[in-house]
Design a protein around this motif. Sequence first.
Motif, short mmCIF file in Angstrom:
data_model
loop_
_atom_site.label_atom_id
_atom_site.label_comp_id
_atom_site.label_asym_id
_atom_site.label_seq_id
_atom_site.Cartn_x
_atom_site.Cartn_y
_atom_site.Cartn_z
N ASN A 43 0.83 -1.20 0.00
CA ASN A 43 0.00 0.00 0.00
C ASN A 43 0.87 1.26 0.00
O ASN A 43 0.61 2.20 -0.75
CB ASN A 43 -0.94 0.00 1.21
CG ASN A 43 -2.01 1.04 1.09
OD1 ASN A 43 -2.69 1.14 0.08
ND2 ASN A 43 -2.16 1.83 2.13
N TYR A 77 2.46 1.62 -3.39
CA TYR A 77 1.43 2.05 -4.35
C TYR A 77 1.26 3.57 -4.28
O TYR A 77 1.24 4.24 -5.31
CB TYR A 77 0.11 1.34 -4.04
CG TYR A 77 -1.05 1.81 -4.88
CD1 TYR A 77 -1.23 1.32 -6.17
CD2 TYR A 77 -1.94 2.75 -4.40
CE1 TYR A 77 -2.29 1.75 -6.96
CE2 TYR A 77 -3.01 3.19 -5.18
CZ TYR A 77 -3.17 2.68 -6.44
OH TYR A 77 -4.21 3.13 -7.22
N TRP A 78 1.17 4.12 -3.06
CA TRP A 78 0.93 5.56 -2.93
C TRP A 78 2.16 6.39 -3.30
O TRP A 78 2.03 7.52 -3.79
CB TRP A 78 0.39 5.90 -1.54
CG TRP A 78 -1.06 5.53 -1.50
CD1 TRP A 78 -1.61 4.42 -0.94
CD2 TRP A 78 -2.13 6.25 -2.12
NE1 TRP A 78 -2.97 4.41 -1.18
CE2 TRP A 78 -3.31 5.52 -1.88
CE3 TRP A 78 -2.22 7.44 -2.83
CZ2 TRP A 78 -4.56 5.95 -2.34
CZ3 TRP A 78 -3.46 7.85 -3.28
CH2 TRP A 78 -4.61 7.11 -3.04
N ILE A 80 1.76 6.48 -7.02
CA ILE A 80 0.64 7.37 -7.38
C ILE A 80 1.11 8.82 -7.34
O ILE A 80 0.83 9.61 -8.24
CB ILE A 80 -0.57 7.16 -6.43
CG1 ILE A 80 -1.30 5.87 -6.77
CG2 ILE A 80 -1.52 8.35 -6.46
CD1 ILE A 80 -2.08 5.88 -8.08
N ASN A 100 -3.48 13.48 -6.53
CA ASN A 100 -3.34 12.07 -6.13
C ASN A 100 -4.69 11.34 -6.19
O ASN A 100 -4.74 10.23 -6.72
CB ASN A 100 -2.73 11.95 -4.73
CG ASN A 100 -1.23 12.14 -4.74
OD1 ASN A 100 -0.64 12.49 -5.76
ND2 ASN A 100 -0.60 11.94 -3.60
N THR A 160 -5.54 10.61 -9.83
CA THR A 160 -4.66 9.58 -10.37
C THR A 160 -5.05 8.21 -9.82
O THR A 160 -5.11 7.23 -10.57
CB THR A 160 -3.19 9.91 -10.05
OG1 THR A 160 -2.90 11.23 -10.53
CG2 THR A 160 -2.23 8.93 -10.68
N HIS A 161 -5.32 8.14 -8.53
CA HIS A 161 -5.75 6.89 -7.90
C HIS A 161 -7.02 6.37 -8.57
O HIS A 161 -7.11 5.19 -8.94
CB HIS A 161 -5.97 7.11 -6.41
CG HIS A 161 -6.50 5.94 -5.66
ND1 HIS A 161 -5.95 4.68 -5.70
CD2 HIS A 161 -7.57 5.83 -4.83
CE1 HIS A 161 -6.64 3.86 -4.93
NE2 HIS A 161 -7.63 4.54 -4.40
N ASN A 162 -8.01 7.24 -8.78
CA ASN A 162 -9.25 6.81 -9.42
C ASN A 162 -9.01 6.37 -10.86
O ASN A 162 -9.58 5.38 -11.31
CB ASN A 162 -10.30 7.92 -9.34
CG ASN A 162 -10.95 7.98 -7.97
OD1 ASN A 162 -11.35 6.97 -7.43
ND2 ASN A 162 -11.04 9.17 -7.41
N THR A 186 -12.55 10.41 -2.68
CA THR A 186 -11.67 9.54 -1.89
C THR A 186 -12.48 8.56 -1.04
O THR A 186 -11.96 7.52 -0.64
CB THR A 186 -10.76 10.37 -0.96
OG1 THR A 186 -11.57 11.21 -0.13
CG2 THR A 186 -9.79 11.22 -1.76
N HIS A 228 -15.41 5.12 -5.06
CA HIS A 228 -14.74 5.07 -6.35
C HIS A 228 -15.74 4.62 -7.41
O HIS A 228 -16.25 3.51 -7.35
CB HIS A 228 -13.54 4.12 -6.30
CG HIS A 228 -12.60 4.46 -5.19
ND1 HIS A 228 -11.78 5.55 -5.23
CD2 HIS A 228 -12.39 3.87 -3.99
CE1 HIS A 228 -11.09 5.61 -4.11
NE2 HIS A 228 -11.44 4.61 -3.34
N SER A 254 -8.98 0.15 -2.80
CA SER A 254 -7.81 -0.74 -2.88
C SER A 254 -7.41 -1.30 -1.52
O SER A 254 -6.74 -2.32 -1.45
CB SER A 254 -6.62 -0.01 -3.53
OG SER A 254 -6.27 1.14 -2.78
N LEU A 282 -0.22 0.05 -12.50
CA LEU A 282 0.32 1.37 -12.16
C LEU A 282 1.75 1.52 -12.68
O LEU A 282 2.12 2.57 -13.21
CB LEU A 282 0.27 1.58 -10.64
CG LEU A 282 0.87 2.87 -10.09
CD1 LEU A 282 0.28 4.12 -10.75
CD2 LEU A 282 0.67 2.93 -8.57
#
Length: 193
Positions: free
Chosen positions: A60, A63-64, A67, A78, A81-83, A118, A121, A146, A161
């Motif tokens: 996790n 991942y961030w 991102i 962020n 981008t995450h979505n 946030t 999603h 996620s 990603l």
Amino acid sequence: MPHVFTGKLKEPIIDYLTGNLTILFEPSEDFRHAYEELKDCDKLRLEIKKYRRKRSLDANAYYWVLITKLAKVIGLSNPETHNMVLWRYGQPEIFEGKGVYMTIPDTEGADRKVRNATDYHLQPTSQVRAGKDGIIYRTYRLLRGSHTYNTEEMARLIDGLITLCKDAGISDSEIATPDERRILKERYGVEIG
């Protein structure tokens, strides 16, 4: 509070006179306390599903980090981008075997809110229709956050990603250190470069 155990199913025992089936389960954890608590219950509910290792917090955090790097390069926030990554590589929310869909007014404001969300999603679909109120609505699919992903699902998300990062011109050395590469390969089967 429910008791959760991992373990192995053993050969079932079938009573040929009654046709009743007894399920044998060999838990990996100490079951004695749960047994004492539940042994006198007339009826229990048992849920059995294939074991999937939970993803680690390392995945996790990694991942961030990615991102944030990708967001900076492509000029999005962020959350946007995450979505965007979830739309391409995420997992749908499923209730009783069915995906969850909803309609939202098809406006720039609604689109912006969905892209920056946030707490939920939503993935836009191509389905657009006029409502009885004269407003145009777009259908969205609800995606899981996620944080609910198992190891396999998280590996797919990170792999996607990484592809997006490479497509955006982020170098392999910026994507992962040698140590991160080793962890990604060992834990998730994800290879970089």
